[in-house]
Design an enzyme around this catalytic site. Structure first.
Site, PDB file in Angstrom:
ATOM      1  N   GLN A  33      29.104  24.395  31.998  1.00  0.00           N
ATOM      2  CA  GLN A  33      28.768  24.657  33.406  1.00  0.00           C
ATOM      3  C   GLN A  33      28.648  26.143  33.676  1.00  0.00           C
ATOM      4  O   GLN A  33      27.622  26.632  34.077  1.00  0.00           O
ATOM      5  CB  GLN A  33      29.814  24.008  34.300  1.00  0.00           C
ATOM      6  CG  GLN A  33      29.639  24.262  35.795  1.00  0.00           C
ATOM      7  CD  GLN A  33      30.688  23.547  36.620  1.00  0.00           C
ATOM      8  OE1 GLN A  33      30.713  22.315  36.721  1.00  0.00           O
ATOM      9  NE2 GLN A  33      31.584  24.304  37.193  1.00  0.00           N
ATOM     10  N   THR A  34      29.685  26.915  33.396  1.00  0.00           N
ATOM     11  CA  THR A  34      29.711  28.347  33.707  1.00  0.00           C
ATOM     12  C   THR A  34      28.646  29.132  32.943  1.00  0.00           C
ATOM     13  O   THR A  34      28.360  28.815  31.791  1.00  0.00           O
ATOM     14  CB  THR A  34      31.108  28.920  33.381  1.00  0.00           C
ATOM     15  OG1 THR A  34      32.081  28.191  34.137  1.00  0.00           O
ATOM     16  CG2 THR A  34      31.214  30.395  33.716  1.00  0.00           C
ATOM     17  N   ARG A 206      73.401  35.778  25.245  1.00  0.00           N
ATOM     18  CA  ARG A 206      73.341  37.246  25.272  1.00  0.00           C
ATOM     19  C   ARG A 206      74.513  37.774  26.073  1.00  0.00           C
ATOM     20  O   ARG A 206      74.708  37.391  27.233  1.00  0.00           O
ATOM     21  CB  ARG A 206      72.033  37.708  25.879  1.00  0.00           C
ATOM     22  CG  ARG A 206      71.868  39.229  25.953  1.00  0.00           C
ATOM     23  CD  ARG A 206      71.720  39.846  24.584  1.00  0.00           C
ATOM     24  NE  ARG A 206      71.310  41.247  24.649  1.00  0.00           N
ATOM     25  CZ  ARG A 206      71.141  42.020  23.593  1.00  0.00           C
ATOM     26  NH1 ARG A 206      71.338  41.507  22.379  1.00  0.00           N
ATOM     27  NH2 ARG A 206      70.769  43.284  23.706  1.00  0.00           N
ATOM     28  N   GLN A 226      70.579  38.137  37.335  1.00  0.00           N
ATOM     29  CA  GLN A 226      69.903  37.263  36.350  1.00  0.00           C
ATOM     30  C   GLN A 226      69.706  35.881  36.955  1.00  0.00           C
ATOM     31  O   GLN A 226      68.643  35.284  36.821  1.00  0.00           O
ATOM     32  CB  GLN A 226      70.741  37.181  35.064  1.00  0.00           C
ATOM     33  CG  GLN A 226      70.011  36.580  33.873  1.00  0.00           C
ATOM     34  CD  GLN A 226      69.158  37.592  33.099  1.00  0.00           C
ATOM     35  OE1 GLN A 226      69.004  38.753  33.537  1.00  0.00           O
ATOM     36  NE2 GLN A 226      68.600  37.171  31.983  1.00  0.00           N
ATOM     37  N   GLY A 297      64.577  43.399  25.487  1.00  0.00           N
ATOM     38  CA  GLY A 297      63.668  43.827  24.426  1.00  0.00           C
ATOM     39  C   GLY A 297      63.222  42.693  23.546  1.00  0.00           C
ATOM     40  O   GLY A 297      62.067  42.620  23.149  1.00  0.00           O
ATOM     41  N   GLU A 320      38.960  26.438  35.439  1.00  0.00           N
ATOM     42  CA  GLU A 320      38.999  25.274  36.347  1.00  0.00           C
ATOM     43  C   GLU A 320      39.028  25.721  37.797  1.00  0.00           C
ATOM     44  O   GLU A 320      39.466  24.979  38.687  1.00  0.00           O
ATOM     45  CB  GLU A 320      40.181  24.369  36.019  1.00  0.00           C
ATOM     46  CG  GLU A 320      39.802  22.911  36.142  1.00  0.00           C
ATOM     47  CD  GLU A 320      38.539  22.598  35.348  1.00  0.00           C
ATOM     48  OE1 GLU A 320      38.584  22.620  34.115  1.00  0.00           O
ATOM     49  OE2 GLU A 320      37.489  22.366  35.965  1.00  0.00           O
ATOM     50  N   ASP A 322      38.749  29.745  39.915  1.00  0.00           N
ATOM     51  CA  ASP A 322      39.548  30.935  40.248  1.00  0.00           C
ATOM     52  C   ASP A 322      40.482  30.562  41.404  1.00  0.00           C
ATOM     53  O   ASP A 322      40.058  29.897  42.369  1.00  0.00           O
ATOM     54  CB  ASP A 322      38.590  32.058  40.652  1.00  0.00           C
ATOM     55  CG  ASP A 322      39.322  33.180  41.346  1.00  0.00           C
ATOM     56  OD1 ASP A 322      39.838  34.059  40.631  1.00  0.00           O
ATOM     57  OD2 ASP A 322      39.403  33.158  42.588  1.00  0.00           O
TER      58      ASP A 322
END
Ligand SMILES: CC/C=C\C/C=C\C/C=C\C/C=C\C/C=C\C/C=C\CCC(=O)SCCNC(=O)CCNC(=O)[C@H](O)C(C)(C)COP(=O)(O)OP(=O)(O)OC[C@H]1O[C@@H](n2cnc3c(N)ncnc32)[C@H](O)[C@@H]1OP(=O)(O)O
Ligand SMILES: Cc1cc2nc3c(=O)[nH]c(=O)nc-3n(C[C@H](O)[C@H](O)[C@H](O)COP(=O)(O)OP(=O)(O)OC[C@H]3O[C@@H](n4cnc5c(N)ncnc54)[C@H](O)[C@@H]3O)c2cc1C
Length: 560
Positions: A33-34, A206, A226, A297, A320, A322
């Site tokens: 299509q596009t 962590r 967090q 990190g 699909e 924008d």
């Protein structure tokens, strides 16, 4: 998308001919299509399909560079056929965009057929995550196909070249996109739950700072910051799952209605699939990136699984449809609904709340304590009032413009926010409905209620400006919502790992050393590092050519 396009726009006869070939992989199809020059604006596509009554064929042609098909997945190297969207021209008249089945490559040696130019459009965003998909470029030089390869369920061209429009809405041409958009909402939940699973599990193992007298440091999952960043994403993963389940029901229901030519919910399906696709994919793309940052990190390592997940996921905000273009579609439907409120026509479906316009335009939120925000009725009404008042404000502002279209254009940023408010109301509503159902499992319902409240109050907090500007809440009530949110985080914390274990992802599927089920992260990170090709030699390639001369030269200079 090749298959649903034929299912949705092909006649029974065409389905009988083409679908078995596709199911058995005797042909491989894509959805073309596009174009280079048009993607969002489907009606602006330039590829032509001109009927030749002399030969009972359509001539498919790419008249301009910008008419080159560009982006279709599978087009560049894999597909043998495509559903091509082109301007149908017959008897000298352009009837707009229609679908055509076109063979692109020989089934003998896969070489492009005469008049067909094919290729891949090149590398894409990220470290190549999406490069496993051959998004392609395609040009036609007067390629002829039989008339019966025009998808003819919605409209036909007779042998004489007469154009006949069936008695079905022309929007069904867009049906494939509706189908995929609803599936993308469920995919948003899957992608988001993967990222959240990695981030929660890693945050649980962590430890950083907080050691007392040489004791263990603090789990970063215990830090309020967090939690305030991570738990709304966990709640969103569940929210998008439940609204995706509902959307699949809506899509199925609409499809069944279409079978009996009941088009009454077509607009609702379009608004919900377009809006939910836009809101859930934008939120998920942002959330995957936030999950990467929540892992510090190590989140930036490919072995965390997060960079690839992000790179593969982010085009969902574009493909699909924008997301801005789709939200403006929702806004158009909201404005149409508001304009009908005075006609006495009761809005239905997810717009039904707009029928309570008299009440919602003047209602006062009754929340007085933080705990009051645990009452779903208060949450529901606050979100309804916000969405309706934003829509009505837009409609009033548009009404003051010289003409509707100009007004819509001028107010499109505000309309975007009104559309988001409407869609977030749907997500909150479906979460509330879900937790009102009988839910098996000891304590599961309570946990889902917590997550429902986290999603709603976090969204309220994030968009507090809307609620205050529309008078849907007072600043005090906004502060109470935030206070309640903090209490909810404390309730989610003990079950956070269990709530991501519940997604039941294998380590293989998760693809992350940080998100391992056993939490044995550091040995896994260390082991993974040595697999890096750079570590195949102790002295790196290039030492003798580049580093050694440099080091020697500098050493010599330093002795001068
Ligand atoms: C390691 C990590 C691994 C995995 C990561 C995790 C997950 C990954 C996630 C997902 C992967 C899985 C699947 C991915 C699936 C697919 C993705 C792949 C490919 C994407 C394929 C594509 O992109 S296909 C092309 C998509 N293109 C578009 O969407 C184009 C958008 N544009 C349009 O739809 C139209 O141009 C328009 C609607 C914007 C404008 O239409 P038009 O010009 O006709 O004008 P109007 O606005 O006036 O509309 C006219 C009336 O029609 C109504 N309407 C419009 N659209 C529809 C519709 N779809 N259905 C029903 N009705 C519609 C509109 O409301 C107007 O009605 P009126 O009553 O007002 O007349
Ligand atoms: C990974 C990937 C896979 C794809 N697969 C396929 C496929 O299989 N088949 C296929 O046919 N296509 C496919 N596409 C194409 C995709 O559907 C389009 O890129 C998408 O629809 C966006 O259209 P566009 O590129 O024209 O964006 P544009 O519309 O050019 O967007 C550019 C900017 O313009 C803005 N904009 C555009 N119109 C308006 C408006 N009216 N008002 C306000 N702002 C506006 C947008 O919001 C955006 O910010 C794929 C794309 C990607 C990235």
């Amino acid at each position: 998308m090749f298959v649903p396009a034929i299912k949705g726009q092909g006649t029974e006869e065409q389905q009988k001919k083409w679908l078995p070939l596709a199911y058995k992989f005797q042909i491989i199809g894509c959805y073309a299509q596009t174009e280079l020059g048009h993607g969002s604006n489907v009606q602006g596509l330039e590829t032509t399909a001109t009927f030749d009554p002399m030969t009972d064929e359509f001539v498919i042609h790419s008249p301009t560079l910008t008419s080159s098909k560009w982006w279709p997945g599978g087009l560049g190297k894999a597909s043998t056929h495509a559903v091509v969207y082109a301007r149908l021209i017959t008897e000298g008249k352009d009837y707009g965009i229609h679908g055509f089945i076109v063979q692109l490559r020989s089934l003998e040696d896969h070489s492009p057929l005469p008049g067909v130019t094919l290729g891949d459009i090149g590398g894409k965003f990220g470290s190549g995550a999406y490069n496993s998909m051959d998004n392609g470029v395609l040009r036609f030089d007067h390629v002829r196909i039989p008339r019966d390869q025009m998808l003819m369920r919605l409209s036909q061209v007779t042998r004489e070249g007469k154009y006949v429009q069936s008695d079905v809405p022309k929007q069904l041409l867009y049906g494939t996109m509706v189908y995929v958009r609803q599936s993308i909402v469920a995919d948003a939940s899957k992608a988001l739950s993967r990222a959240v699973c990695i981030a929660v599990r890693y945050s649980a193992i962590r430890k950083q700072f907080g050691s007392q007298d040489g004791g263990p440091e603090t789990q970063v999952l215990n830090y309020r910051t967090q939690q305030s960043r991570l738990f709304p994403l966990l709640a969103s993963a569940y929210a998008f799952r439940f609204v995706g389940d509902w959307l699949n029901w809506l899509y199925t229901d609409v499809t069944q209605k279409l079978e009996v030519k009941d088009y009454s919910t077509l607009q609702e399906a379009h608004a919900c699939t377009a809006g939910l696709k836009a809101v859930t994919t934008s939120a998920t793309a942002d959330a995957i990136e936030e999950c990467r940052k929540l892992c510090g990190g190590h989140g930036y390592l490919n072995s965390s699984g997060l960079p690839e997940l992000f790179a593969v996921y982010v085009p969902a905000c574009t493909y699909e449809g924008d997301n801005v273009v789709l939200l403006l579609q929702v806004a158009r439907i909201l404005m149409k609904t508001v304009s009908q409120l005075t006609s006495g026509k009761q809005p239905v479906g997810t717009m039904a709340y707009m029928g309570k316009v008299q009440h919602l335009m003047q209602s006062k939120c009754a929340v007085k304590t933080a705990e009051d925000w645990l009452n779903p009725a208060f949450i529901q009404e606050a979100f309804e009032a916000r969405a309706l008042r934003m829509a009505v404000n837009c409609a009033q502002n548009i009404g003051q413009a010289s003409n509707q279209e100009e007004g819509f254009y001028e107010r499109s940023p505000d309309l975007l926010e009104a559309a988001v408010a409407h869609i977030q109301l749907i997500i909150v509503t479906k979460f509330i409905e879900k937790v009102h159902q009988d839910i098996p499992g000891h304590g599961v319902k309570e946990q889902l209620q917590n997550l429902c409240n986290v999603y709603a109050l976090y969204t309220l907090h994030k968009h507090l400006g809307d609620f205050l500007a529309t008078g849907s809440l007072t600043p005090k009530q906004g502060a109470l919502a935030n206070e309640q949110l903090g209490k909810l985080y404390a309730q989610v914390r003990p079950n956070a790992v269990a709530l991501v274990d519940a997604f039941n992802y294998t380590d293989h599927y998760l693809g992350s050393v940080l998100g391992r089920y056993d939490g044995n992260v550091y040995p896994a990170l260390y082991e993974e590092a040595w697999k890096d090709p750079l570590n195949e030699t102790v002295v790196p390639e290039g030492y003798h050519e580049y580093l050694r001369p440099l080091l020697k030269q500098q050493l010599k200079l330093s002795r001068l």
